[in-house]
Scaffold this motif. Structure first.
Motif, PDB file in Angstrom:
ATOM      1  N   ILE A 230      20.970   0.919  -3.836  1.00 38.62           N
ATOM      2  CA  ILE A 230      20.696   1.732  -5.017  1.00 38.62           C
ATOM      3  C   ILE A 230      20.712   3.190  -4.577  1.00 38.62           C
ATOM      4  O   ILE A 230      19.882   3.607  -3.763  1.00 38.62           O
ATOM      5  CB  ILE A 230      19.345   1.337  -5.641  1.00 38.62           C
ATOM      6  N   ALA A 231      21.671   3.945  -5.069  1.00 35.26           N
ATOM      7  CA  ALA A 231      21.889   5.304  -4.560  1.00 35.26           C
ATOM      8  C   ALA A 231      22.334   6.235  -5.678  1.00 35.26           C
ATOM      9  O   ALA A 231      22.777   5.808  -6.749  1.00 35.26           O
ATOM     10  CB  ALA A 231      22.938   5.279  -3.445  1.00 35.26           C
ATOM     11  N   ALA A 232      22.239   7.539  -5.403  1.00 34.64           N
ATOM     12  CA  ALA A 232      22.581   8.558  -6.401  1.00 34.64           C
ATOM     13  C   ALA A 232      24.069   8.856  -6.446  1.00 34.64           C
ATOM     14  O   ALA A 232      24.510   9.659  -7.272  1.00 34.64           O
ATOM     15  CB  ALA A 232      21.797   9.834  -6.108  1.00 34.64           C
ATOM     16  N   ASP A 233      24.867   8.229  -5.591  1.00 34.02           N
ATOM     17  CA  ASP A 233      26.307   8.487  -5.603  1.00 34.02           C
ATOM     18  C   ASP A 233      26.979   7.624  -6.671  1.00 34.02           C
ATOM     19  O   ASP A 233      26.318   6.984  -7.484  1.00 34.02           O
ATOM     20  CB  ASP A 233      26.914   8.245  -4.217  1.00 34.02           C
TER      21      ASP A 233
ATOM     22  N   ASN B 183      18.831  14.602  -5.779  1.00 32.37           N
ATOM     23  CA  ASN B 183      19.754  13.611  -5.210  1.00 32.37           C
ATOM     24  C   ASN B 183      19.031  12.313  -4.900  1.00 32.37           C
ATOM     25  O   ASN B 183      19.482  11.545  -4.065  1.00 32.37           O
ATOM     26  CB  ASN B 183      20.402  14.154  -3.934  1.00 32.37           C
ATOM     27  N   LYS B 184      17.931  12.085  -5.607  1.00 30.17           N
ATOM     28  CA  LYS B 184      17.088  10.934  -5.303  1.00 30.17           C
ATOM     29  C   LYS B 184      16.905  10.066  -6.539  1.00 30.17           C
ATOM     30  O   LYS B 184      16.653  10.559  -7.640  1.00 30.17           O
ATOM     31  CB  LYS B 184      15.716  11.410  -4.803  1.00 30.17           C
ATOM     32  N   VAL B 185      17.042   8.743  -6.354  1.00 25.24           N
ATOM     33  CA  VAL B 185      16.767   7.794  -7.425  1.00 25.24           C
ATOM     34  C   VAL B 185      15.254   7.650  -7.552  1.00 25.24           C
ATOM     35  O   VAL B 185      14.574   7.265  -6.608  1.00 25.24           O
ATOM     36  CB  VAL B 185      17.411   6.424  -7.139  1.00 25.24           C
TER      37      VAL B 185
ATOM     38  N   ASP C  10      18.162  16.231 -14.922  1.00 23.95           N
ATOM     39  CA  ASP C  10      18.174  14.877 -14.358  1.00 23.95           C
ATOM     40  C   ASP C  10      19.497  14.202 -14.718  1.00 23.95           C
ATOM     41  O   ASP C  10      20.198  14.611 -15.656  1.00 23.95           O
ATOM     42  CB  ASP C  10      17.027  14.032 -14.921  1.00 23.95           C
ATOM     43  N   ARG C  11      19.817  13.145 -13.991  1.00 19.86           N
ATOM     44  CA  ARG C  11      21.013  12.370 -14.300  1.00 19.86           C
ATOM     45  C   ARG C  11      20.651  10.885 -14.475  1.00 19.86           C
ATOM     46  O   ARG C  11      19.674  10.415 -13.903  1.00 19.86           O
ATOM     47  CB  ARG C  11      22.060  12.498 -13.179  1.00 19.86           C
ATOM     48  N   ILE C  12      21.462  10.202 -15.278  1.00 23.99           N
ATOM     49  CA  ILE C  12      21.356   8.754 -15.439  1.00 23.99           C
ATOM     50  C   ILE C  12      22.673   8.150 -14.968  1.00 23.99           C
ATOM     51  O   ILE C  12      23.749   8.567 -15.413  1.00 23.99           O
ATOM     52  CB  ILE C  12      21.129   8.345 -16.905  1.00 23.99           C
ATOM     53  N   LYS C  13      22.597   7.227 -14.057  1.00 26.24           N
ATOM     54  CA  LYS C  13      23.803   6.513 -13.630  1.00 26.24           C
ATOM     55  C   LYS C  13      23.762   5.103 -14.207  1.00 26.24           C
ATOM     56  O   LYS C  13      22.807   4.354 -13.985  1.00 26.24           O
ATOM     57  CB  LYS C  13      23.907   6.442 -12.097  1.00 26.24           C
TER      58      LYS C  13
END
Length: 333
Positions: free
Chosen positions: A187-190, A231-233, A276-279
Motif C-alpha cells: 500500500i503506497a502513495a505511488d 507522500n504518506k498513506v 490531500d490525494r485519493i488513490k
C-alpha cells in the motif's frame, strides 16, 4: 519426439476431462442478509457454496478472544455454508496460548452459531491467518488441534509469498489451500495497485506448480481508496470507487488513479485537507480474465473452486455486463 508429443496430448486430455471449477463467494459482513441483487448473482452463476466470515480471533488482555460473531437476519437456504475464522497472527505469537483450548472454543462457538440459527453442522471450516516464520509452528499445531476437535475438513488461506518460499514458511497441515490472488503489493502513495498487478504476480506464480498442497483460488472483486497526505498513506477507504468522488466538487480528478482534494471537507467519516490525494485501486474485468489466463498456465492442476471476494452490492455493480460473468471467469481456468 513422438513420445514427448504423446505425453503432451495425454496431459491436455487429462486437464480437459476435469470438471470446470465451481463458483463460490466470500461473505464478509457481520450480518448475513442477502440482497435481491446478491441472490440474482448467486442464481445466475450456479453458486452452491458460500464462505461466511463467522468471527475473528484476536488478543484481548493477553487472551485469544472472538470478535464480532456473525448474525443471520435471513436464512441461507439453498447454499452450503463454510465458516471462515479469521485469526490474527498476534494470537499465534502469544507465549501463553493454549492451542487445544482455543481449537475447542472455536468449534464450540461455530457449533453454537449454527445451532442458534438452525443450520446444519459444519463439515468444513476455513482458517484465514497470515502466519509468519515465528508463528508457523503454533499455527500448524492449531490446525492439527482443530482436526482433533472434530473438524472433518479444514481449508487454509495461502498467500503468494507462502507459496514461493514454502521451504521457509512451511505448509499448513490442511486438507486443501485457497490461494489468495490479491493484496500482493505494498500500500503506497505511488501509482501502483496493491490489490493486483500482473508484473508483481508473475514473480510468484512460477512457483505454484511445485506447491504440494491442493489449491483452489480466491479472486478479488473489490475496490478501495487510499487517503494520501504529503507522500504518506494515512487511511484506507473501503468500498469506494471513482463514482464516489466524481460528482463531489471538493474533489478533482487528476491523472488516474488519483483525485485531489480542493477544499477541506468531511466525507466518509474522514477529514480531508486541501491538497490531500485519493488513490483509487480497483480490479477490472480485464484484470480478472488476465488472472484466470495466467493462473491456468501455472497451477499444477485445474482448481475445483474459484471463490470471489466478496459478495456485496457495491462490488457486484462493477461486473453487471454479463449475468454469468463469474462462471465465465471460472471456466477460463
Amino acid at each position: 519426439m513422438h513420445s514427448l508429443l504423446a505425453c503432451v496430448v495425454v496431459f491436455q486430455l487429462a486437464s480437459c476431462s476435469q470438471p470446470r471449477p465451481s463458483v463460490s463467494f466470500y461473505y464478509w459482513k457481520t450480518v448475513f442478509d442477502l440482497s435481491p441483487e446478491e441472490h440474482a448473482v448467486l442464481s445466475a452463476n450456479n453458486v452452491k457454496r458460500l464462505y461466511v466470515r463467522y468471527f475473528d480471533v484476536e488478543l484481548s488482555a493477553g487472551k485469544a478472544t472472538p470478535r464480532s460473531p456473525v448474525k443471520f437476519a435471513s436464512k441461507p437456504d439453498g447454499w452450503e455454508l463454510v465458516p471462515v475464522i479469521y485469526v490474527k497472527n498476534e494470537v499465534m505469537l502469544s507465549n501463553t496460548l493454549d492451542i487445544a483450548d482455543l481449537a475447542k472454543k472455536v468449534m464450540t462457538l461455530v457449533g453454537s452459531i449454527n445451532a442458534h440459527e438452525g443450520l446444519a453442522a459444519a463439515s468444513e471450516i476455513q482458517v484465514d491467518c497470515d502466519w509468519s516464520l515465528d508463528s508457523k509452528e503454533t499455527y500448524f499445531k492449531f490446525i492439527e488441534a482443530l482436526k482433533a476437535a472434530g473438524v472433518k475438513t479444514i481449508s487454509a488461506t495461502i498467500r503468494l509469498h507462502q507459496v514461493k518460499y514454502v521451504k521457509t514458511t512451511g505448509m499448513p497441515p490442511a486438507d486443501r489451500g485457497v490461494l489468495m490472488f490479491y493484496n500482493m503489493g505494498h500500500i503506497a502513495a505511488d501509482s501502483s495497485n496493491s490489490i493486483y498487478e500482473r508484473a508483481t504476480a508473475a514473480r510468484y506464480t512460477q512457483s505454484l506448480h511445485q506447491y504440494p498442497l491442493k489449491l483452489d483460488v480466491a479472486l478479488p472483486i473489490f475496490s478501495w481508496g487510499l487517503h494520501i497526505r504529503g507522500n504518506k498513506v494515512i487511511g484506507l477507504l473501503n468500498k469506494v470507487d471513482d463514482n464516489v468522488f466524481l460528482r463531489d466538487p471538493n474533489f478533482k480528478m487528476k491523472a488516474a488513479p488519483f483525485f485531489e482534494v480542493t477544499h477541506n471537507v468531511l466525507k466518509l467519516d474522514h477529514y480531508f485537507e486541501q491538497g490531500d490525494r485519493i488513490k483509487i485501486e480497483t480490479v477490472t474485468t480485464t484484470d480478472l480474465s488476465e488472472m484466470a489466463s495466467d493462473l491456468s498456465g501455472d497451477l499444477p492442476g485445474r482448481p475445483g473452486e474459484i471463490i470471489f471476494y466478496d459478495l456485496d452490492n457495491f462490488n457486484l455493480k462493477h461486473y453487471r455486463h454479463e449475468d454469468d460473468f463469474y462462471e465465465k471467469i471460472s471456466s477460463a481456468f
